[in-house]
Each structure stands twice: as C-alpha cells, then as structure tokens.
Scaffold this active site. Structure first.
Site, PDB file in Angstrom:
ATOM      1  CD  GLU A  64      -3.357  -1.448   5.560  1.00 13.28           C
ATOM      2  OE1 GLU A  64      -3.645  -2.379   6.314  1.00 13.28           O
ATOM      3  OE2 GLU A  64      -2.753  -0.443   5.960  1.00 13.28           O
ATOM      4  CD  GLU A  65      -1.548   2.162   7.601  1.00 13.73           C
ATOM      5  OE1 GLU A  65      -2.275   1.673   8.481  1.00 13.73           O
ATOM      6  OE2 GLU A  65      -0.364   1.831   7.449  1.00 13.73           O
ATOM      7  CG  HIS A  81       0.366   2.466  12.578  1.00 10.95           C
ATOM      8  ND1 HIS A  81      -0.892   1.962  12.836  1.00 10.95           N
ATOM      9  CD2 HIS A  81       0.728   1.955  11.373  1.00 10.95           C
ATOM     10  CE1 HIS A  81      -1.277   1.181  11.833  1.00 10.95           C
ATOM     11  NE2 HIS A  81      -0.302   1.154  10.936  1.00 10.95           N
ATOM     12  CG  ASP A 116       1.069  -3.801   5.050  1.00  9.10           C
ATOM     13  OD1 ASP A 116       1.909  -2.972   5.452  1.00  9.10           O
ATOM     14  OD2 ASP A 116      -0.150  -3.709   5.299  1.00  9.10           O
ATOM     15  CG  HIS A 131      -0.544   0.008   2.519  1.00  9.89           C
ATOM     16  ND1 HIS A 131      -0.287   1.172   3.194  1.00  9.89           N
ATOM     17  CD2 HIS A 131      -0.272  -0.992   3.384  1.00  9.89           C
ATOM     18  CE1 HIS A 131       0.110   0.885   4.426  1.00  9.89           C
ATOM     19  NE2 HIS A 131       0.144  -0.419   4.571  1.00  9.89           N
ATOM     20  CG  ASP A 140       2.521   0.295   7.863  1.00 13.83           C
ATOM     21  OD1 ASP A 140       2.151  -0.187   6.777  1.00 13.83           O
ATOM     22  OD2 ASP A 140       1.775   0.427   8.830  1.00 13.83           O
TER      23      ASP A 140
HETATM   24 ZN   LIG Z   1       0.694  -1.347   6.379  1.00  9.84          ZN
END
Ligand SMILES: [Zn+2]
Length: 454
Positions: free
Chosen positions: A300-301, A399, A328, A256, A268
C-alpha cells in the site's frame, strides 16, 4: 423504535459474543505486539515483509479461516545512509529522511541554496529562479488543514521541482506534532521527467529553515544513499469465512501488511491488520449468510500493487462484492460508521448496529468511506464502509521512526476490532445487501481529495 429494531436484527447473544470477545480476549493487541516487535519493519521487498506474509497466513489458519496467498510483484526500494546539514548562515544538523521511491544523491551529496515554495503551482511559478537550487516545500499541516490537503506536495513535489531545474527537494514533514522526527512517504516521478532527490525534514528543522530564509540566503547539503532494486515477488494474504447461504457474495475486510522502514508500523498499518484478523476470527464463529474475506494487502505504501492486483485478479467477482471496509487509520478508538453506498445505505445498516452504542460510536451516516487498497473496487460500484477512528494523535507518528507499539492503547484497539466485527457481521447477515453506489472513476484520474474536516 430504532433500538427495538436493533435488538431484533442483531441477536443480543451474537452482539455479546462479537463485542465481548474483542474486548476480553486481548488477541488483537497480543498479535500486534508479535507483528511489530518480532517481525519489525515491513517495507515491500524486504525480509520483514516476507516474514509478515508467512506470519499472517499462519495466524489466519490458526483462527480456522481458509487462507491462501495471492502473488503480486512489488517495488524494492532501499534507504541507505542519509544525512543533511545547514551550511550557512550557521552550521546546524538537519533531521531528515528520504521520501520513499526517491533517487539518491551523487557521492558527496548535493549542496546548494534553498528557495521556499508552498504549493505545486508555486514551484512552477519559480521558473528559472529555481534552477540549481534546493526547493524547500513548506506548508501548514497541523495548524490549518489535514494530511489530504498537503500529501500532493510529497507525491508530486520532487517531480514538479525537477521540471524547473531544481537539484533536490526538502519537504516539511507531513505531521501534526513533532519531537524532531522526520516523516517519510512515497513520492512519484513521471516516467519521462527528471528525477531529483527528495527528503522530508522534521517540523523543527523546517521552521528553522523558514526563519533563516527571512534573514537572507540559506545553504544546505544533503546526502541520500537510497536506490531502487529490481521488483520482487510478494503476496496479498487472504483468509475466508465461507458464507452459509450465499458464499459467492463477499464482504471484504482490508488492511495492509507492509509498513515504512523507519519503524515497526504499529499504527500504520499493523493495527489495521490485527483489527481485520480479529473481526474475521469473531465473525467466523457466527457462520454468517455471506462470505467474509480478510485481505491483508502488500505494498500500500509505495505502489499499491496489492490493491490493484486484487481488483484485477477478482474482476469477475466484483459485482458480488457486497461491501468493502479498510482499516488503515491507526489504532484509535472507534467514533462512527460511514456508509458510501446507494441511496438509503446508512438507514439500512443502522438498525443492525445498536451494539455499537455501548462502544461510544455515533450512528452510522451516509458519507465518504474507503481506503487506498480498496479504492480500485470503486469503479465496480462496491459499497464502501468505514469504521471511523479517533485520529487526533495518528499524524504525530505516522510514517516516522516513532510509529511503535507503545503508541497503541490496547482498549481502544479492542474497541475498534469489536466495531469492525459487528459491522462485518451485519453486512454478511442482513437479508438484502446494501444498495450499490454509482461507479467512481479510478482514483488516479480523480481530483485530489477534498480538505479533511480536521
Ligand atoms: Zn497505511
């Protein structure tokens, strides 16, 4: 016997070009640097996300792939200012960050007494005691259990807390290590339910709140400026290596393009994006039997609009999607291959993967595989393949504002790109596609994921 078979099935010169190209060209890391440092954060709806779409389209074309955009509508959530503090029994700053999708607080913030809960049922059990309070969601990720065990606290915690009349939620960050950086991630409200603000606090601040609660009442204040704007048009970026014999049979490689807004999403999922690009570039030079399609998903998130949109737009082709793999899981070195197919799937793939031995991978095994973006393909019996990676440091920065390029080791990244290239080539070249697994129900209607081994 197997080794002999491996040599026969994957010609050594092909293995040499795939693995050698990934390890010596250095392109995956160079592109990750470009994406992370010159484009930056890429949350859906942001200018960074749109720049990433243009960049990815151009790079796929540079590699000689047939590339195009597939439109998707995505949410547009913006963070705004955020701050928090413990007011009593003593003044402490709180290092916090809003959960993605959260509503903001009223001007001046929300202050109130804190009450601790450790699970969704514990929130419900608080009942009237939670009314007007700020629920602190504590957990043991890092000591006991992994991301999959606790992510439900983030996705459903604020919705559950709103139901018992709480005013806000503070979640202990989902992290395995911390230097006081909070970790964001999406939270989901129910359409008809109350919407209260939710933020993640750093692990250190969570420990402090927990200790203070042992001594007596704790009062905090949080101010969140986050809000949602109208949906925005964006796109999945698709690049194809057309199969030489059966071009309508597709091996899908996914990752992603979007990231959280706190950092550059180097692991990520910038890493996954360049791993997939590199695998497609290397496989293109070998002209495999089937089509290899790189799909760089958007959103995606915080919504999965790209994953759902792809499955809907390509529904008529999904019976001929012979395999899907999503990168991922960060930038760590490859450690194994997992095959979620019909009976005998791993055994059929294994003789093609002898070249992975030199990269230090364990043999392919039947097991769970998949990824959020490719999960909408599971109801269509698409075999899922995963190149498993070392994730021992992944959830330290995942994140958070620390998900930056310096966390990536170029050699580990190149090895994973090599492994994905070999697996993709094998899937696209083996005479018979893998047996298909039974269809799975869509993810939303399934139980939460089983506890991860780590
Ligand atoms: Zn991810």
């Amino acid at each position: 016997m197997l080794l002999f078979a491996a040599m026969l099935l994957l010609p050594p010169d092909v293995a040499q070009r795939l693995v050698g190209g990934a390890l010596s060209d250095g392109l995956a890391y160079a592109r990750l640097a470009e994406l992370s440092d010159t484009i930056g954060p890429r949350l859906s709806g942001s200018a960074g996300a749109e720049a990433a779409v243009k960049w990815a389209l151009q790079r796929l074309k540079d590699d000689g792939l047939a590339a195009h955009l597939e439109k998707v509508m995505v949410p547009h959530w913006v963070r705004g200012e955020e701050r928090g503090e413990i007011l009593s029994p003593a003044a402490h700053p709180l290092f916090l960050t809003a959960l993605g999708g959260s509503v903001g607080t009223p001007q001046g913030g929300i202050s109130g007494e804190v009450i601790e809960a450790r699970s969704l049922p514990e929130i419900a059990a608080l009942g009237e005691r939670a009314r007007g309070k700020i629920i602190f969601l504590n957990h043991t990720m890092g000591q006991k259990g992994g991301y999959g065990d606790f992510v439900g606290l983030r996705t459903h915690g604020p919705a559950e807390a709103g139901r018992v009349g709480a005013s806000a939620v503070l979640l202990r960050s989902l992290a395995t290590g911390s230097l006081r950086s909070p970790h964001t991630g999406a939270t989901n409200y129910e359409a008809a339910g109350p919407k209260i603000p939710g933020a993640a606090v750093s692990v250190e601040d969570a420990e402090l709140i927990h200790r203070l609660l042992q001594r007596g009442p704790v009062k905090v204040r949080l101010t969140l400026g986050c809000h949602s704007l109208p949906d925005v048009e964006s796109a999945n970026v698709v690049g194809e290596v057309r199969g030489r014999e059966t071009p309508d049979e597709v091996v899908l490689l996914g990752a992603h393009l979007d990231s959280w807004d706190l950092a550059t999403g180097a692991t990520d999922d910038g890493a996954g994006v360049v791993i997939v690009m590199e695998a497609a570039r290397l496989v293109a030079r070998e002209h495999p039997r089937r089509t290899v399609r790189a799909v760089l998903y958007m959103n995606e998130e915080n919504g999965l609009a790209g994953g759902k949109g792809y499955a809907a737009a390509h529904q008529s082709e999904l019976a001929r999607h012979v395999a899907a793999l999503e990168a991922d899981s960060g930038a760590g070195r490859p450690i194994g291959v997992s095959v979620q197919a019909g009976e005998g799937g791993a055994a059929q793939l294994r003789p093609w993967l002898g070249a992975l031995e030199s990269l230090g991978l364990a043999e392919a095994a039947d097991g769970d595989a998949g990824g959020a973006d490719i999960s909408p393909l599971e109801p269509f019996s698409v075999p899922m393949i995963a190149v498993q990676q070392d994730t021992s440091h992944y959830f330290e920065t995942h994140h958070s504002a620390a998900d930056t390029l310096d966390k990536v080791q170029p050699e580990a990244l190149a090895k994973t790109a090599a492994a994905v290239a070999v697996v993709a080539y094998a899937l696209a070249e083996m005479p018979q596609p893998l047996p298909r697994p039974p269809p799975k129900a869509p993810r939303e209607s399934r139980e939460p994921p089983k506890p991860a081994a780590h």
